[in-house]
Design an enzyme around this catalytic site. Structure first.
Site, PDB file in Angstrom:
ATOM      1  N   ASP A  13       0.810  -1.226   0.000  1.00 59.40           N
ATOM      2  CA  ASP A  13       0.000   0.000   0.000  1.00 59.40           C
ATOM      3  C   ASP A  13       0.833   1.261   0.000  1.00 59.40           C
ATOM      4  OD1 ASP A  13      -2.944  -0.726   0.477  1.00 59.40           O
ATOM      5  OD2 ASP A  13      -1.781  -2.051   1.782  1.00 59.40           O
ATOM      6  N   GLY A  14       0.228   2.298  -0.557  1.00 64.13           N
ATOM      7  CA  GLY A  14       0.838   3.621  -0.486  1.00 64.13           C
ATOM      8  C   GLY A  14       1.426   4.080  -1.807  1.00 64.13           C
ATOM      9  N   HIS A  32       2.667   2.951  -8.776  1.00 60.46           N
ATOM     10  CA  HIS A  32       2.663   1.492  -8.974  1.00 60.46           C
ATOM     11  C   HIS A  32       3.944   1.046  -9.672  1.00 60.46           C
ATOM     12  CE1 HIS A  32      -1.272   1.271  -7.380  1.00 60.46           C
ATOM     13  NE2 HIS A  32      -1.875   1.852  -8.400  1.00 60.46           N
ATOM     14  N   GLY A  85      -0.187   5.000  -4.466  1.00 58.14           N
ATOM     15  CA  GLY A  85      -0.932   6.190  -4.901  1.00 58.14           C
ATOM     16  C   GLY A  85      -0.505   7.413  -4.113  1.00 58.14           C
ATOM     17  N   ARG A 118     -11.126   0.038  -9.667  1.00 52.90           N
ATOM     18  CA  ARG A 118     -10.309   1.253  -9.823  1.00 52.90           C
ATOM     19  C   ARG A 118     -10.483   1.825 -11.244  1.00 52.90           C
ATOM     20  NH1 ARG A 118      -5.057   1.263  -6.165  1.00 52.90           N
ATOM     21  NH2 ARG A 118      -5.987   0.307  -4.335  1.00 52.90           N
ATOM     22  N   TRP A 121       2.299   7.882  -2.542  1.00 51.64           N
ATOM     23  CA  TRP A 121       3.689   8.200  -2.902  1.00 51.64           C
ATOM     24  C   TRP A 121       3.698   9.086  -4.150  1.00 51.64           C
ATOM     25  CZ3 TRP A 121       6.852   7.545  -7.102  1.00 51.64           C
ATOM     26  CH2 TRP A 121       8.228   7.632  -6.888  1.00 51.64           C
ATOM     27  N   ARG A 171       2.122  -4.921   6.302  1.00 50.33           N
ATOM     28  CA  ARG A 171       1.222  -4.007   5.589  1.00 50.33           C
ATOM     29  C   ARG A 171       1.813  -2.608   5.667  1.00 50.33           C
ATOM     30  NH1 ARG A 171      -4.959  -4.036   4.197  1.00 50.33           N
ATOM     31  NH2 ARG A 171      -4.615  -2.552   2.522  1.00 50.33           N
ATOM     32  N   LEU A 230      14.333 -18.982  -3.609  1.00 49.83           N
ATOM     33  CA  LEU A 230      13.179 -18.216  -3.115  1.00 49.83           C
ATOM     34  C   LEU A 230      11.976 -18.531  -3.985  1.00 49.83           C
ATOM     35  CD1 LEU A 230      11.987 -15.789  -1.404  1.00 49.83           C
ATOM     36  CD2 LEU A 230      12.584 -14.340  -3.341  1.00 49.83           C
ATOM     37  N   ARG A 289      -5.400  -3.708   8.132  1.00 50.64           N
ATOM     38  CA  ARG A 289      -6.376  -4.768   7.818  1.00 50.64           C
ATOM     39  C   ARG A 289      -5.695  -5.854   6.982  1.00 50.64           C
ATOM     40  NH1 ARG A 289      -8.368   0.013   6.351  1.00 50.64           N
ATOM     41  NH2 ARG A 289      -7.606  -0.264   4.216  1.00 50.64           N
TER      42      ARG A 289
HETATM   43  C1  FPP Z   1      -1.884  -0.557  -3.330  1.00 51.08           C
HETATM   44  O1  FPP Z   1      -1.514   0.817  -3.246  1.00 51.08           O
HETATM   45  C2  FPP Z   1      -1.125  -1.241  -4.415  1.00 51.08           C
HETATM   46  C3  FPP Z   1      -1.679  -1.934  -5.459  1.00 51.08           C
HETATM   47  C4  FPP Z   1      -3.128  -2.074  -5.614  1.00 51.08           C
HETATM   48  C5  FPP Z   1      -0.864  -2.546  -6.505  1.00 51.08           C
HETATM   49  C6  FPP Z   1       0.511  -2.983  -6.153  1.00 51.08           C
HETATM   50  C7  FPP Z   1       1.156  -3.615  -7.341  1.00 51.08           C
HETATM   51  C8  FPP Z   1       2.452  -3.485  -7.659  1.00 51.08           C
HETATM   52  C9  FPP Z   1       3.399  -2.690  -6.849  1.00 51.08           C
HETATM   53  C10 FPP Z   1       2.991  -4.203  -8.871  1.00 51.08           C
HETATM   54  C11 FPP Z   1       3.705  -5.470  -8.438  1.00 51.08           C
HETATM   55  C12 FPP Z   1       4.510  -6.057  -9.532  1.00 51.08           C
HETATM   56  C13 FPP Z   1       5.155  -7.257  -9.455  1.00 51.08           C
HETATM   57  C14 FPP Z   1       6.050  -7.684 -10.542  1.00 51.08           C
HETATM   58  C15 FPP Z   1       4.991  -8.174  -8.330  1.00 51.08           C
HETATM   59  P1  FPP Z   1      -2.633   1.932  -3.425  1.00 51.08           P
HETATM   60  O2  FPP Z   1      -2.822   2.197  -4.880  1.00 51.08           O
HETATM   61  O3  FPP Z   1      -3.851   1.511  -2.712  1.00 51.08           O
HETATM   62  O4  FPP Z   1      -1.975   3.187  -2.780  1.00 51.08           O
HETATM   63  P2  FPP Z   1      -2.769   4.302  -1.923  1.00 51.08           P
HETATM   64  O5  FPP Z   1      -3.323   3.548  -0.755  1.00 51.08           O
HETATM   65  O6  FPP Z   1      -1.709   5.271  -1.548  1.00 51.08           O
HETATM   66  O7  FPP Z   1      -3.827   4.882  -2.814  1.00 51.08           O
END
Ligand code: FPP
Length: 231
Positions: free
Chosen positions: A2-3, A19, A5, A53, A7, A166, A113, A172
């Site tokens: 999380d985070g 992302h 968005g 989304r 960031w 998290r 891994l 959560r």
């Molecule tokens: C939640 O942050 C993040 C996601 C919904 C997507 C995370 C996916 C990746 C980082 C890509 C992973 C790629 C590989 C190769 C494993 P958010 O959008 O909810 O952020 P916010 O809470 O700040 O809005």
């Protein structure tokens, strides 16, 4: 993770850039796991709820997995990393689906891994899928044990998680490994996922090491009867 968005918003960038940055961060944490000797890392890349989304964000998230797997192919092979997917990848375009299935197949014997990518994954839908498959297989209700049930989950051949991390202050489980995480330790940090460095990971692990894991028993009680006999 999380985070992403937040960031991006903090840098006046589109959420999708968060992302992209977040996807890059997975590499550092995977390297840290190999370094430390952690056998399994599961990242929640796209949930069954993430379909709600905005379209452009969904499109970027869909594209990120095949993109990163292609970019990291040499690293994955050189470091003996096994790639697995938890969830349904049918929603990916055909070429991406083939690419993901290929790397999953080609890395099946890798041992340093196991990197599980939870993609189009939701704990509840995983449980429903298991129930449906148990019924399809004609299993009698009295034969459904915890072990048998677990063998119908995506995670059938990997251990339950010891630690769930998290980021971005969330507290959560959000439908993540809800069966498997029954006794996992939970660690929440205000750090946004793209800022989650090796140092942050070490902090989480240090906290985990201080936890007393009781699995429903009282402190110092042996875990199984055989411990009692041998101890
Ligand atoms: C939640 O942050 C993040 C996601 C919904 C997507 C995370 C996916 C990746 C980082 C890509 C992973 C790629 C590989 C190769 C494993 P958010 O959008 O909810 O952020 P916010 O809470 O700040 O809005």
């Amino acid at each position: 993770m999380d985070g992403n968005g937040r960031w991006a918003r903090g840098r006046a960038l589109p959420r999708t850039e968060g992302h992209r940055e977040g996807a890059l961060r997975v590499r550092g944490i995977a390297e840290a796991c190999i370094d430390i000797g952690i056998s399994t890392l599961t990242v929640f890349a796209f949930s069954t709820e993430n379909w709600d989304r905005p379209h452009d964000e969904v499109d970027v998230l869909m594209a990120l997995i095949p993109e990163r797997l292609a970019a990291e192919r040499a690293t994955i092979f050189n470091n003996d990393v096994r790639i697995r997917v938890l969830g349904e990848i049918e929603s990916l375009p055909l070429a991406d689906r083939v690419a993901v299935r290929t790397i999953v197949r080609q890395t099946v014997k890798h041992q340093a891994l196991t990197l599980n990518i939870a993609f189009n994954y939701g704990g509840r839908s995983e449980i429903l899928r298991a129930v449906r498959n148990l019924m399809r297989d004609g299993i009698a209700p009295e034969d459904v044990s915890e072990d048998l049930f677990a063998s119908y989950l995506y995670t059938s051949d990997i251990p339950d998680p010891d630690l769930v991390i998290r980021t971005a202050g969330e507290q959560r489980l959000s439908n993540f490994l809800i069966w498997q995480a029954a006794y996992a330790e939970f660690y929440s940090t205000p750090t946004l996922w793209p800022d989650f460095t090796r140092d942050e990971f070490d902090k989480a692990l240090a906290t985990y090491r201080q936890r007393e894991r009781k699995f429903g028993r009282v402190a110092d009680q042996p875990r199984v009867v055989s411990d009692l006999i041998s101890g």
